[in-house]
Motif scaffolding. Structure first.
Motif, mmCIF file in Angstrom:
data_model
loop_
_atom_site.group_PDB
_atom_site.id
_atom_site.type_symbol
_atom_site.label_atom_id
_atom_site.label_comp_id
_atom_site.label_asym_id
_atom_site.label_seq_id
_atom_site.Cartn_x
_atom_site.Cartn_y
_atom_site.Cartn_z
ATOM 1 N N THR B 277 0.836 -1.203 0.000
ATOM 2 C CA THR B 277 0.000 0.000 0.000
ATOM 3 C C THR B 277 0.870 1.252 0.000
ATOM 4 O OG1 THR B 277 -1.633 -1.238 1.267
ATOM 5 C CG2 THR B 277 -1.950 1.128 1.118
ATOM 6 N N ILE B 281 0.599 3.853 -3.037
ATOM 7 C CA ILE B 281 0.171 5.247 -2.865
ATOM 8 C C ILE B 281 1.361 6.188 -2.948
ATOM 9 C CG2 ILE B 281 -1.856 4.621 -1.476
ATOM 10 C CD1 ILE B 281 -0.561 5.811 0.907
ATOM 11 N N ILE B 323 -10.447 0.128 5.996
ATOM 12 C CA ILE B 323 -10.175 1.435 5.404
ATOM 13 C C ILE B 323 -8.900 1.392 4.564
ATOM 14 C CG2 ILE B 323 -9.556 3.824 5.962
ATOM 15 C CD1 ILE B 323 -11.470 3.509 8.413
ATOM 16 N N ARG B 324 -7.854 0.742 5.107
ATOM 17 C CA ARG B 324 -6.609 0.637 4.331
ATOM 18 C C ARG B 324 -6.836 -0.102 3.023
ATOM 19 N NH1 ARG B 324 -3.795 0.324 9.368
ATOM 20 N NH2 ARG B 324 -4.327 -1.874 9.505
ATOM 21 N N ILE B 327 -8.571 2.104 0.557
ATOM 22 C CA ILE B 327 -7.686 3.114 -0.027
ATOM 23 C C ILE B 327 -6.786 2.490 -1.089
ATOM 24 C CG2 ILE B 327 -5.680 4.575 0.491
ATOM 25 C CD1 ILE B 327 -7.110 5.329 3.096
ATOM 26 N N LEU B 330 -8.744 1.977 -4.189
ATOM 27 C CA LEU B 330 -8.993 3.272 -4.806
ATOM 28 C C LEU B 330 -7.779 3.735 -5.606
ATOM 29 C CD1 LEU B 330 -11.329 5.407 -4.666
ATOM 30 C CD2 LEU B 330 -9.859 6.640 -3.061
ATOM 31 N N VAL B 331 -6.595 3.665 -4.968
ATOM 32 C CA VAL B 331 -5.385 4.170 -5.627
ATOM 33 C C VAL B 331 -5.057 3.334 -6.858
ATOM 34 C CG1 VAL B 331 -2.907 4.483 -5.387
ATOM 35 C CG2 VAL B 331 -4.430 5.195 -3.549
#
Lengths: 501, 347
Positions: B277, B281, B323-324, B327, B330-331
């Motif tokens: 992650t 990101i 949540i992680r 994200i 999403l990225v």
């Protein structure tokens, strides 16, 4: 097609598509009638492929209107395009290898009985579609067991299964032999009789004259004209494509040919080529001619150390090449411009500069550091010498036209100052402008005392450039022709094994 | 041959064609900008009374120590992603095994134990390097299998035991050294892990952008076949990326084991996903050949701040994972979309 009232199957009105930095298709009007073969020609980067991708539903942001059989349609996804009767046959086949012919053909509309696939109906449907393209194969055969030509016909059968009213064929003959081309043309003729509107994209003008009823010429993203083919000559079409008259294509400069630089004795790679002898001299352009499958690329791969030889020796300037691996050969000054620009030649996501320098990375070292600046002049000189556009070395390669990408590929191999440069189809699919520049650069390289081995299916290219041509057939050199003996006809006959021995 | 030149089409847009130095700086700065936004958000939340103790020296030291551990692991992982091989999923077990072996061997002295631990970590990396680099196994499947094998070895040899430095050796100095070394703070501020992270970041950045290896890695990650056809030994290049990932995982394993004062199979759990992650990101795309190590460290900062704030708010571990994960998706989604919208990306 009757003169008084042709049925318009496809009408594109003022369509456009923009990519970052380029307008690939700019307000184009394009009409195709039912029951005609409509050739679409133009140099690389002229916008043909983008126009057809638009039709295939590859873009959801094109501008303008598309009408199919008089009805306005939105072609925003491939499935929408298919639903509206657009069938695409690409150069690269889209068949799934380990699956049977039948399942490939009927994929997408598998006949069912309850929840199960109805195998009998599947076989019958596949047979019916194959018969349209003149194939009589067992539908249970896996795709990997049939020839490329048969695979292409299977592909056509598959597309016909979706009941298209418009069929787009992109360079369908590029991998076919002459006999196979004839068979394909007969099939296209049949499809035309069935009332299909066929769009035929090709770089090969003689084919266009053979098969097409009308032709549309594109240049720089715009349509130049649509005409009946009978009203045009080949020269007129070329003129429309390039926007200028093509003068004498090859103005041959005299070269002095010296000692043997690269000598190959009794070289074999089992199953691909056998007992090959070859001598390429200083200052010489040595052509290698042969049909696809003759073993040309396989030979090239061994000549540059990508594959090991099973027997035989290779000598450079009288010294036996003892090392292995491409890096060793590259360090000796033997470079190889591969046939497949996109997957073997270039890294499209990287910059032009990164691509040009990619063949000489180990040389751009200053202490521990890799320093691109050491290659900056090389890049700048090559960009200028080959008229690469755009000229900015930082531009991402994917944004260049095919012809300019090919020039970058040549620049990449010129960057190292090769003593032996092996070119595998150096101008396949590029526009005439780029072709001229590439040819000039190759002649210049040879003229400067280097050796060029030119593998090509482009007969005028071999006839115009090579000092000598070796004819390869089924993994062996069968004949050698001097510059004087070489004509398109003599090469073609020799490659096909039809010359009087 | 002026006549043969391709006509420039629509010149004004030509600036979009190049990824300028400026846009690259913005990309890297962007992730640090997001980190700053998180700090501001934390301060605002504290001002509103939602959380306490965010804007304290102690909390920031906690954050930066956690970031250091993640940043070190992610820096190595970034090489694997950059090489076009997505991720090394054997990272958590590499961390655990490195720590366990080191503690087990502490009675031979601190330095031999640490070297042995690192060697075991590199050994896992070497196996990955050969199998993925040379034999071209699918990196995700292979490293997943590798992590199961390693876990099996740990469970087989040490069963469920957690091993403690003070049980493995009687040498008090060795114990103190192992337990204390990563708690050392330069000027009472910069801990050794932070220092290590900075060193690894600088070395990694240099390696990726300023060496022949880095140039070959970029080519390999962007277009592997083309790299091979350009004389690059892609097997070796990819192999080294896996060795680097294993090395930083091993260093991370030492740190986590020392800080927790226990060698255990669960040390490192979750670090594969957290590291990927941070990598993604931080701007290294899963397609390979893009991004920077400095960006990746920025990614680690964002994750560290986010974790801290979520914990202070009182969001549970499972919700944090969710949540992680969201994200990450999403990225990756945004990346994939922006690459595709160029219309010509071969990724």
């Amino acid at each position: 097609m009757s003169e008084d009232g042709p049925v318009v199957a496809l009408e594109m009105k003022q369509v456009g598509k923009r990519f970052p930095g380029t307008i690939a298709v700019d307000s184009v009007d394009f009409e195709v009638y039912a029951g005609e073969v409509h050739a679409l020609v133009g140099e690389n980067g002229a916008g043909k492929s983008t126009l057809m991708k638009m039709l295939a539903g590859s873009f959801n942001d094109y501008t303008g209107e598309i009408l199919i059989n008089g009805e306005k349609v939105d072609l925003h996804t491939p499935s929408m395009a298919m639903k509206h009767g657009v069938g695409m046959i690409y150069q690269e086949l889209s068949l799934a290898d380990p699956i049977s012919i039948g399942e490939n053909i009927v994929a997408g509309h598998l006949p069912r009985r309850g929840v199960f696939v109805d195998r009998a109906a599947l076989a019958a449907e596949a047979k019916r579609l194959m018969s349209i393209v003149g194939l009589d194969l067992d539908p249970d055969l896996p795709i990997e067991e049939i020839s490329q030509h048969e695979a292409q016909l299977v592909e056509i059968a598959k597309v016909l299964g979706t009941n298209p009213s418009i069929l787009v064929m992109d360079e369908p003959t590029s991998a076919l032999s002459r006999d196979e081309v004839e068979r394909l043309f007969a099939i296209i003729g049949n499809l035309r009789k069935r009332g299909l509107a066929i769009v035929y994209i090709s770089h090969h003008l003689p084919e266009v004259f053979r098969i097409a009823d009308r032709v549309t010429v594109m240049r720089d993203g715009k349509k130049v004209a649509s005409r009946d083919i009978a009203s045009l000559t080949r020269e007129e079409i070329v003129q429309m494509m390039v926007g200028r008259s093509v003068k004498e294509f090859y103005s041959r400069a005299e070269r002095t040919i010296g000692e043997v630089r690269y000598r190959v004795k009794d070289l074999s790679r089992w199953g691909f080529f056998h007992h090959v002898d070859l001598e390429a001299r200083v200052g010489e352009i040595l052509g290698i001619c042969g049909l696809s499958g003759a073993g040309r690329s396989e030979l090239a791969r061994v000549l540059v150390g990508l594959d090991p030889a099973d027997e035989g020796t290779m000598e450079l300037d009288g010294t036996v090449l003892s090392g292995s691996g491409m890096a060793y050969y590259l360090a000796k000054g033997i470079a190889y411009l591969t046939e497949d620009r996109k997957s073997e030649g270039l890294a499209l996501r990287l910059s032009m500069e990164d691509n040009i320098l990619s063949s000489i990375v180990p040389r751009l070292r200053r202490g521990l550091r890799y320093d691109k600046r050491l290659g900056r002049t090389t890049v700048r000189d090559l960009v200028r010498a080959l008229s690469i556009y755009p000229t900015d070395p930082a531009v991402t390669l994917a944004n260049l036209s095919g012809g300019n990408q090919q020039k970058v590929l040549l620049a990449k191999w010129l960057a190292g100052g090769p003593r032996v440069l092996i070119l595998d189809e150096p101008t396949r699919g590029v526009d005439i402008g780029a072709k001229v520049i590439i040819h000039e650069a190759v002649e210049k390289l040879a003229g400067a005392g280097n050796t060029v081995i030119l593998i090509s299916s482009d007969l005028p290219e071999l006839v115009g450039l090579a000092d000598r041509v070796l004819i390869m057939r089924q993994g062996r050199f069968v004949r050698e022709m001097s510059y004087e003996q070489c004509t398109e006809e003599s090469l073609l006959l020799a490659a096909n094994g039809e010359e009087s021995a | 041959m002026a006549t043969a030149e391709m006509k420039p089409i629509d010149v004004p847009d030509a600036r979009y064609l190049r990824s300028s130095r400026f846009s690259r700086i913005v990309n890297v700065a962007g992730i640090y900008g997001i980190a700053v936004l998180f700090i501001i958000a934390g301060a605002v939340l504290q001002g509103l009374g939602v959380i306490n103790n965010f804007m304290t020296t102690r909390n920031f030291l906690n954050i930066i120590d956690a970031v250091a551990l993640l940043g070190i692991v992610a820096a190595g992982m970034a090489f694997v992603t950059y090489s076009g091989h997505y991720a090394d999923l054997s990272v958590p077990t590499t961390m655990a095994l490195t720590g366990i072996v080191t503690v087990e061997l502490l009675h031979y002295g601190f330095v031999p134990a640490v070297l042995a631990g690192l060697a075991v970590g590199l050994l896992i990396g070497a196996v990955n390097a050969v199998v993925v680099g040379r034999f071209r196994a699918n990196p995700i499947i292979w490293t997943l299998a590798m992590s199961y094998v390693t876990m099996g070895v740990i469970r087989l040899v040490w069963v469920n035991r957690q091993i403690y430095p003070d049980v493995q050796t009687d040498n008090l100095r060795t114990i103190a050294l192992f337990d204390g070394i990563f708690r050392l703070r330069l000027f009472n501020v910069v801990s050794l892990p932070v220092l290590l992270m900075i060193l690894i970041m600088l070395a990694g950045h240099f390696l990726m952008t300023r060496t022949v290896y880095g140039a070959q890695l970029k080519l390999t990650g962007s277009a592997r076949r083309t790299a091979t056809f350009s004389g690059v030994n892609a097997e070796r290049v990819v192999g080294i990326a896996f060795l680097l990932a294993a090395f930083t995982a091993a260093v991370g394993g030492l740190i986590i084991t020392s800080l927790s004062r226990v060698g255990a199979w669960y040390n490192g759990t979750g670090y594969e996903f957290r590291a990927v992650t941070a990598v993604v990101i931080g701007g290294v795309t899963l397609a390979g050949g893009r991004g920077t190590i400095i960006g990746v460290i920025g990614g680690a900062f964002v994750i560290g701040l986010m974790n801290n704030i979520m914990t202070l708010i009182g969001i549970g571990t499972f919700s944090q994972d969710m949540i992680r994960g969201a994200i990450f998706i999403l990225v990756v989604g945004i990346n994939a979309k922006s690459l595709r919208s160029l219309g010509r990306d071969d990724a």
